[in-house]
Design a protein around this motif. Structure first.
Motif, PDB file in Angstrom:
ATOM      1  N   THR A  43       8.305 -75.836  74.919  1.00  0.00           N
ATOM      2  CA  THR A  43       7.533 -75.430  76.091  1.00  0.00           C
ATOM      3  C   THR A  43       7.315 -76.620  77.012  1.00  0.00           C
ATOM      4  OG1 THR A  43       6.487 -73.774  74.691  1.00  0.00           O
ATOM      5  CG2 THR A  43       5.449 -74.200  76.814  1.00  0.00           C
ATOM      6  N   HIS A 120       0.686 -66.382  75.360  1.00  0.00           N
ATOM      7  CA  HIS A 120       1.743 -67.343  75.646  1.00  0.00           C
ATOM      8  C   HIS A 120       2.651 -66.729  76.706  1.00  0.00           C
ATOM      9  CE1 HIS A 120       4.496 -70.546  75.277  1.00  0.00           C
ATOM     10  NE2 HIS A 120       4.601 -70.644  73.967  1.00  0.00           N
ATOM     11  N   ARG A 153       0.283 -65.964  69.260  1.00  0.00           N
ATOM     12  CA  ARG A 153       0.053 -65.650  70.672  1.00  0.00           C
ATOM     13  C   ARG A 153       1.312 -65.043  71.288  1.00  0.00           C
ATOM     14  NH1 ARG A 153      -1.163 -71.967  71.216  1.00  0.00           N
ATOM     15  NH2 ARG A 153       0.905 -72.818  70.866  1.00  0.00           N
ATOM     16  N   ARG A 205       7.470 -67.373  63.509  1.00  0.00           N
ATOM     17  CA  ARG A 205       7.271 -68.488  62.571  1.00  0.00           C
ATOM     18  C   ARG A 205       6.025 -68.236  61.735  1.00  0.00           C
ATOM     19  NH1 ARG A 205       4.396 -73.440  62.701  1.00  0.00           N
ATOM     20  NH2 ARG A 205       3.466 -72.871  64.696  1.00  0.00           N
ATOM     21  N   PRO A 245      10.795 -67.277  68.682  1.00  0.00           N
ATOM     22  CA  PRO A 245      10.338 -68.228  69.705  1.00  0.00           C
ATOM     23  C   PRO A 245      10.589 -69.683  69.331  1.00  0.00           C
ATOM     24  CG  PRO A 245       8.452 -67.366  68.479  1.00  0.00           C
ATOM     25  CD  PRO A 245       9.673 -66.604  68.013  1.00  0.00           C
ATOM     26  N   ALA A 246      10.802 -69.933  68.011  1.00  0.00           N
ATOM     27  CA  ALA A 246      10.962 -71.295  67.478  1.00  0.00           C
ATOM     28  C   ALA A 246       9.673 -72.111  67.706  1.00  0.00           C
ATOM     29  CB  ALA A 246      12.180 -71.978  68.080  1.00  0.00           C
TER      30      ALA A 246
HETATM   31  C1  NCD Z   1       5.383 -70.776  69.823  1.00  0.00           C
HETATM   32  C2  NCD Z   1       3.977 -71.235  70.116  1.00  0.00           C
HETATM   33  O1  NCD Z   1       3.708 -72.432  70.249  1.00  0.00           O
HETATM   34  O2  NCD Z   1       3.146 -70.363  70.240  1.00  0.00           O
HETATM   35  N1  NCD Z   1       6.348 -71.751  70.066  1.00  0.00           N
HETATM   36  C3  NCD Z   1       6.824 -71.910  71.318  1.00  0.00           C
HETATM   37  O3  NCD Z   1       6.099 -72.152  72.270  1.00  0.00           O
HETATM   38  N2  NCD Z   1       8.154 -71.713  71.480  1.00  0.00           N
HETATM   39  C4  NCD Z   1       5.509 -70.158  68.500  1.00  0.00           C
HETATM   40  C5  NCD Z   1       5.227 -70.977  67.287  1.00  0.00           C
HETATM   41  O4  NCD Z   1       4.751 -72.108  67.350  1.00  0.00           O
HETATM   42  O5  NCD Z   1       5.488 -70.461  66.199  1.00  0.00           O
END
Ligand code: NCD
Length: 297
Positions: A43, A120, A153, A205, A245-246
């Motif tokens: 992000t 998010h 989120r 995740r 989303p990783a």
């Molecule tokens: C997500 C987050 O931070 O909410 N990651 C992201 O922004 N791609 C999901 C996560 O951390 O599992």
């Protein structure tokens, strides 16, 4: 996502697609900073990439060495950045709805880069863009969100937006990790059934850092019960895709060899994230200009 109309969501997706096709947008040199009080790779770097691609000046901000460590409030931090001339800040914060303490009190634009277990929006919009590229519509699409729903989120934002755009949203994974509020949006479905019927499997995740009493499953057990493995992948519909989303816990929610398989859109999501964030930045800055104009007139 609650504040956007369906038309605004579609406008943002179309704008992101236009940026992906190479549309150039010259803006006056706006100033931006990314305030990340929680860890981030994707992000943060993709917001910075989006800002630079839009020709913006990015002011560095390191939460670990900022005066917030001396006890300065979030409000005073943002007000300071406004006073020194910033136009927009992207904030990721561990507190749900951190933005409530800022709304209406500062003039610069604020983009939510993820609030606690709340929302998010930029992840949601890039997920929408990825689904839209694939299926050209959301109506009647069967999307199952799988895993650590309660702490996610991403799940919350996506469930709300996808349902509003006409998708059929379902949830799977450990029942004890479900969020009862979300059952108003979609039903719970057995994972093996979801594998065979979904157009989109959105894997989440396992958020170890948010499990107060540690994880109740061993990694192997979780993978066996709720992980996407090669055997399950073979039972998916021909046109179905895998999203996440990783960051990915390889071998837990998804098998290592599936992360980059032909159905996986995981790295495509990340690439789309830059264009989505360009669209979001342009959108909030245009709104800000319009407000200023209204004020002057
Ligand atoms: C997500 C987050 O931070 O909410 N990651 C992201 O922004 N791609 C999901 C996560 O951390 O599992």
């Amino acid at each position: 996502m609650d504040d956007l109309t369906n038309e605004q969501m579609m406008y943002l997706i179309e704008t992101a697609e236009a940026f992906r096709r190479g549309q150039k947008q010259l803006t006056r040199p706006y100033y931006a900073a990314n305030l990340f009080f929680e860890d981030s790779t994707r992000t943060k770097s993709s917001f910075e990439m989006a800002e630079r691609k839009l020709g913006m000046n990015v002011i560095s901000f390191d939460a670990q060495t900022a005066s917030i460590q001396k006890g300065e409030t979030l409000y005073d931090t943002v007000k300071t950045l406004e006073a020194v001339g910033l136009d927009v800040v992207v904030i990721r914060h561990g507190e749900d709805r951190f933005f409530d303490q800022l709304e209406g009190r500062v003039k610069l634009s604020i983009i939510n880069g993820g609030d606690g277990m709340g929302h998010h929006p930029s992840q949601c919009l890039l997920d929408l863009q990825t689904i839209y590229q694939e299926f050209k519509s959301f109506k009647g699409l069967n999307v199952t969100i799988v895993g650590d729903i309660h702490h996610s989120r991403v799940a919350r934002s996506n469930a709300i937006a996808l349902k509003r755009l006409g998708a059929f949203v379902q949830f799977s994974g450990p029942k004890e990790w479900m969020d009862d509020d979300l059952l108003a949006i979609g039903r719970y479905i057995d994972f093996d059934q979801a594998v065979e019927t979904s157009d989109v499997l959105m894997m989440l995740r396992v958020q170890h850092e948010r499990h107060a009493f540690g994880m109740t499953f061993s990694k192997n057990e979780y993978h066996r019960l709720y992980g996407l493995n090669a055997e399950r992948e073979k039972r998916m519909k021909q046109s179905s895709i895998i999203m996440h989303p990783a960051p990915v816990n390889r071998g837990v929610e998804i098998a290592d060899e599936l992360v980059e398989c032909s159905r996986s859109r995981i790295f495509k999501q990340m690439a789309n994230g830059v264009y989505t964030r360009m669209a979001m930045l342009q959108f909030v800055l245009q709104q800000r200009e319009a407000l200023k104009h209204e004020f002057v007139n």
